[in-house]
Design a protein around this motif. Structure first.
Motif, PDB file in Angstrom:
ATOM      1  N   ARG A   1      43.738 125.405 -38.477  1.00 43.58           N
ATOM      2  CA  ARG A   1      45.122 125.185 -38.068  1.00 43.58           C
ATOM      3  C   ARG A   1      45.620 123.812 -38.493  1.00 43.58           C
ATOM      4  O   ARG A   1      44.826 122.889 -38.706  1.00 43.58           O
ATOM      5  CB  ARG A   1      45.220 125.347 -36.548  1.00 43.58           C
TER       6      ARG A   1
ATOM      7  N   PHE B   1      52.392 128.361 -32.549  1.00 43.57           N
ATOM      8  CA  PHE B   1      51.650 129.605 -32.713  1.00 43.57           C
ATOM      9  C   PHE B   1      52.268 130.819 -32.042  1.00 43.57           C
ATOM     10  O   PHE B   1      51.664 131.885 -32.000  1.00 43.57           O
ATOM     11  CB  PHE B   1      50.203 129.398 -32.255  1.00 43.57           C
TER      12      PHE B   1
ATOM     13  N   LEU C   1      44.151 135.480 -26.241  1.00 39.90           N
ATOM     14  CA  LEU C   1      43.951 134.041 -26.032  1.00 39.90           C
ATOM     15  C   LEU C   1      42.799 133.506 -26.875  1.00 39.90           C
ATOM     16  O   LEU C   1      42.876 132.409 -27.428  1.00 39.90           O
ATOM     17  CB  LEU C   1      43.708 133.758 -24.542  1.00 39.90           C
ATOM     18  N   LYS C   2      41.752 134.289 -26.988  1.00 39.78           N
ATOM     19  CA  LYS C   2      40.593 133.852 -27.785  1.00 39.78           C
ATOM     20  C   LYS C   2      40.906 133.909 -29.282  1.00 39.78           C
ATOM     21  O   LYS C   2      40.136 133.389 -30.093  1.00 39.78           O
ATOM     22  CB  LYS C   2      39.385 134.741 -27.487  1.00 39.78           C
ATOM     23  N   SER C   3      41.990 134.578 -29.652  1.00 43.50           N
ATOM     24  CA  SER C   3      42.365 134.668 -31.063  1.00 43.50           C
ATOM     25  C   SER C   3      43.443 133.672 -31.437  1.00 43.50           C
ATOM     26  O   SER C   3      43.938 133.695 -32.552  1.00 43.50           O
ATOM     27  CB  SER C   3      42.854 136.084 -31.387  1.00 43.50           C
ATOM     28  N   GLY C   4      43.843 132.830 -30.498  1.00 44.26           N
ATOM     29  CA  GLY C   4      44.696 131.723 -30.877  1.00 44.26           C
ATOM     30  C   GLY C   4      46.183 131.889 -30.652  1.00 44.26           C
ATOM     31  O   GLY C   4      46.994 131.207 -31.277  1.00 44.26           O
ATOM     32  N   ILE C   5      46.567 132.782 -29.737  1.00 46.35           N
ATOM     33  CA  ILE C   5      47.990 132.845 -29.402  1.00 46.35           C
ATOM     34  C   ILE C   5      48.406 131.502 -28.778  1.00 46.35           C
ATOM     35  O   ILE C   5      47.588 130.836 -28.136  1.00 46.35           O
ATOM     36  CB  ILE C   5      48.249 134.034 -28.450  1.00 46.35           C
ATOM     37  N   GLY C   6      49.665 131.099 -28.970  1.00 42.60           N
ATOM     38  CA  GLY C   6      50.118 129.820 -28.412  1.00 42.60           C
ATOM     39  C   GLY C   6      50.316 129.907 -26.906  1.00 42.60           C
ATOM     40  O   GLY C   6      49.782 129.124 -26.131  1.00 42.60           O
ATOM     41  N   LYS C   7      51.087 130.894 -26.509  1.00 48.84           N
ATOM     42  CA  LYS C   7      51.325 131.140 -25.087  1.00 48.84           C
ATOM     43  C   LYS C   7      51.368 132.647 -24.861  1.00 48.84           C
ATOM     44  O   LYS C   7      51.818 133.389 -25.730  1.00 48.84           O
ATOM     45  CB  LYS C   7      52.656 130.519 -24.632  1.00 48.84           C
TER      46      LYS C   7
ATOM     47  N   PRO D   1      35.300 133.066 -31.040  1.00 43.31           N
ATOM     48  CA  PRO D   1      35.429 131.716 -31.619  1.00 43.31           C
ATOM     49  C   PRO D   1      34.230 131.339 -32.494  1.00 43.31           C
ATOM     50  O   PRO D   1      34.388 130.697 -33.526  1.00 43.31           O
ATOM     51  CB  PRO D   1      35.522 130.812 -30.382  1.00 43.31           C
TER      52      PRO D   1
ATOM     53  N   LYS E   1      51.599 124.053 -29.028  1.00 50.45           N
ATOM     54  CA  LYS E   1      51.480 125.464 -28.655  1.00 50.45           C
ATOM     55  C   LYS E   1      52.649 126.312 -29.169  1.00 50.45           C
ATOM     56  O   LYS E   1      52.479 127.494 -29.464  1.00 50.45           O
ATOM     57  CB  LYS E   1      51.269 125.630 -27.148  1.00 50.45           C
TER      58      LYS E   1
END
Ligand SMILES: Nc1ncnc2c1ncn2[C@@H]1O[C@H](COP(=O)(O)O)[C@@H](O)[C@H]1O
Ligand SMILES: Nc1ncnc2c1ncn2[C@@H]1O[C@H](COP(=O)(O)O)[C@@H](O)[C@H]1O
Ligand SMILES: Nc1ncnc2c1ncn2[C@@H]1O[C@H](COP(=O)(O)O)[C@@H](O)[C@H]1O
Ligand SMILES: Nc1ncnc2c1ncn2[C@@H]1O[C@H](COP(=O)(O)O)[C@@H](O)[C@H]1O
Ligand SMILES: [Mg+2]
Ligand SMILES: [Mg+2]
Ligand SMILES: [Mg+2]
Ligand SMILES: [Mg+2]
Lengths: 277, 277, 277, 277
Positions: free
Chosen positions: B18, B27, B51-57, B269, B24
């Motif tokens: 990233r 993403f 969440l574990k895949s990197g969403i911002g919120k 992750p 935040k």
């Protein structure tokens, strides 16, 4: 009568990797009727045992209060609120292969009602704890698997627990043949008695298992194994074997007295891996 | 038509670290409409996948009962009580980039109402499970991503599942082009069919994924990837790839049958790290 | 104005092991006013940050619904149901040393009422998220620590976020001196501005922190550090440093995008260990 | 009077592996009366301490709200809703060996009522926290074990805490002999005073234990040890020793300030393993 200790070799030769093209339907959906407001954890332990043992899909029939407690810990399961009552009114879910009933159940009347309806199905049944009592099992197509500890077996048979402990083979076998049921008489060196007269003794496990909840885990494991395996005898023998083997692995690095039933489930995938062909 | 297996090389060349100065908002916020009182866990699994895949919120629209179950396990998410109903009344939250709908939804009418409103937005949509049915998708700006397993695809198309399985490429592609949607036809060697006629086949995953809940995890992962990545094809292909790769990593030390959907998210992750450039 | 990057050396020379004869009273009781029915997790994250950072005792003031969500995950905390309302009516718990307010708060009116009463005490205050807005802070004995991200700082100052980002030092410092407050302007290279005109820049952290919830964790950490440490500047600087350092440690083995705020707290004790003298 | 430091040697010579043929009944059922709506976690911590220390079966008497919080984390326990009130009305569960009362209890009146009934039984009693006050203990068959920290001991004796700290041995011993109770005066170098005039000093533990909740864990551990061990002195001394030793092990890789009471329980089985004969 013929009996055998279920050895590492027996496990290795009967426990196989899954078919690479399988989908969740391949492994059968199980129904778990367990847990009550003051014994909610039994349903959690049994459910975890089932999921970690490879059931395809799991529905847990329990109260809404208990569902609320379980679902954050067992998100992979589905819930049927008041599932025991529903089955007791004849509403047995469609598409399931096996049902386990008993862990943490407190209401004998409702449990009996549900069992009566379950007996009229072809489902494999695992009957434990609150669902074990003096009772006659009808001839039926699905398996009946009973999982008493000596105290429960005494309640079922009227024989004092101390007498049972002196003649575990005989009592278990007699009951299995009389009732056409598989009897899993628990405790150190758990005995598995089959209606065909064969007896299996399990060598695994340790005194760390002597704690509330470990039996519930086994019930869930049995539900998964009979739902997803075709050959019954190795299925139930392997479930009992792995239950003890998981406790034994854990005990290699931990004081046995600290073992919790949750730990047994937690380590199952690791334990089973070493036997997978 | 042109098709390709999505290889390790494809992942490596399209998956990037990233931007160091990101916040935040960079993403994207995702909305997840999932979970019902008897299937609360689906929302938890999908949320964890996101969440574990990197969403911002992440905002999870579900009942208050289900929110209470989820929030202790997913404290990083926000909750919108009765979010499905709210969207169904046209109250789509502002500031979001994508919405996933379906895991654990039980009320077809409410789901349909919500989808109608979502179709009128520019949001990317991931549609799964309880939100999949025979339906026509309008031309729209945002993506439509459909994630059926063969049974669900049969329900959507009217074609028997066994026929679909014999011609996975063709059926997926035809539907993708007809409906202008990305079709992710799940199961071993998941097929991704795009409206432009291209086809991707995913090589990762194992029979441990054949268990209730693993599809929910994937839905959440897709929500995160389409919210935070710009290039759509690698985004969805990588999500599917990592989902299977996580199961494969886990299986190296555990019997596959013991895999839970939560384990898939848990190891994401670590798995993604080995591909990060 | 004088500014410095807060280095590993700074941390090592200011962070000490605890006094061997300490008891929980030695480290101060903190009050956390956080969490609402649709944002319960913020309170969990902040609470976990506080406990993992060494607070002596923690009381979380939140709704009964939120308390029920948190208590199984944070059994070490005590709860005050409707604590925000209670403080708003002047009922500030006795015996506490510091209060953090804001994470997950949704009701601006109640939050304001509580803050008014808190301002009249000598407690150290950490003010974040829902409690940050355009406001004048009175001269008082206890510290006022404000923890805005650029968006929140824009709301507090009326200056557009993009302008703030171009002059982070100046804006933070001006506000700190005007309001006699410590301003922790978050984001990559977090800036700490003190009323005495000094500025600290934090070098730790990565884009994995760009996800909902990580700020809540920091708020809890600050609550613990100001409750238990005497020297204010190193206390807040170390809290910010460890927050980022924990993310950096995690990122060594995991793809940063998969970082959750819970992971930050989880690894704090390990991270702090390497700096303990 | 004679006193001794409880050494590693003492532990090794008194702590044994369990009898291989044991069942859960062998180790005694314990009753834990703990937790209230604003201090639910105390019951969880004490319950976890008991289960990880080898209790056979555990029933936790607490409110339905608290049971709902605990049961997902402690599925191995059974619950008795409003158990404190039940005991206060004379309804003491049958078949138990020991009862711990106090952690997280908020209602002094109900606690007193319950204690009065418990005093009239032969059960071993562990009395802590909310159940500690100025009181006279009758001669009885079961043990009375009191676990005050200096502040609580001050409340029990009327002696200022600072005076107690200057004469820990004398004050603890005097009270133990007067009241015919085992007094465990907590804090660094916890003192165990026995009615027979002997004194034990515990060398384990560190300042990481100076945090809310660690005392609750100890209470649960004591409940397990007095339920399952025959020799009282080593039972209680080992419980206190392991409690501190677990904190010490943890501290080898983590900054002590980050220790949570849950961590103490978590590592007990590992710690105890190294002492098992
Ligand atoms: N001493 C022991 N050695 C081996 N297994 C045991 C021992 N005690 C209990 N178990 C097992 O732990 C489980 C207890 O079940 P239950 O009595 O229903 O809680 C059964 O599977 C028993 O076989
Ligand atoms: N045998 C298998 N091999 C590889 N992936 C599988 C297999 N079975 C199921 N899956 C995956 O697991 C998930 C199941 O989703 P669902 O059917 O919605 O629960 C999908 O991502 C499937 O592709
Ligand atoms: N790109 C980044 N690099 C370093 N730290 C970051 C980055 N993005 C966010 N953070 C930190 O993560 C937290 C986010 O807080 P909040 O915006 O309140 O959720 C703050 O401590 C930020 O400093
Ligand atoms: N500085 C310390 N060193 C060793 N043990 C401690 C220290 N502070 C607290 N403890 C232990 O932590 C527990 C605190 O209990 P409580 O005061 O009831 O929460 C007791 O077992 C104390 O002996
Ligand atoms: Mg049992
Ligand atoms: Mg699915
Ligand atoms: Mg924030
Ligand atoms: Mg205490």
């Amino acid at each position: 009568s013929k009996w055998q200790v279920w050895t590492e070799e027996n496990v290795r030769s009967t426990f196989h990797k899954r078919f690479a093209g399988a989908h969740k339907g391949t492994f059968g959906t199980g129904l778990l009727l367990a847990g009550s407001d003051e014994m909610p954890g039994s349903a959690l332990l049994a459910g975890k045992g089932a999921l970690k043992s490879g059931i395809g899909k799991l529905t847990i029939g329990t109260s809404r209060f208990v569902s609320g407690i379980l679902a954050g810990q067992l998100p992979e399961a589905m819930y049927k609120h008041d599932g025991l009552e529903a089955v007791g009114e004849g509403d047995v879910p469609k598409g399931i292969k096996a049902c386990a009933i008993g862990p943490g159940l407190a209401d004998a009347g409702k449990t009996d009602m549900a069992l009566q309806h379950l007996m009229n199905t072809d489902l494999h049944l695992v009957i434990d704890a609150g669902a074990l009592k003096k009772r006659t099992y009808p001839k039926r197509k699905g398996l009946v698997i009973l999982t008493p500890h000596p105290g429960e077996f005494s309640r079922m048979t009227g024989v004092p627990a101390s007498d049972i402990q002196k003649n575990r083979f005989q009592y278990a076998l007699a009951y299995a043949q009389e009732q056409n049921a598989i009897v899993i008489l628990k405790g150190r060196y758990t005995v598995l008695a089959f209606p065909d007269g064969s007896l299996i003794v399990n060598p695994t496990g340790n005194a760390g298992l002597a704690k509330g909840g470990t039996g519930d885990t086994l019930t869930g494991m049995l539900l998964a194994f009979v739902s997803s395996e075709k050959d019954v005898k190795p299925a139930v023998a392997n479930a009992v074997y792995f239950h003890g083997a998981s406790a034994d692995l854990w005990e290699q690095t931990n004081a046995e007295r600290g073992l919790l039933a949750s730990d047994v489930s937690e380590h199952l995938p690791l334990v089973m891996k070493s036997f997978e062909q």
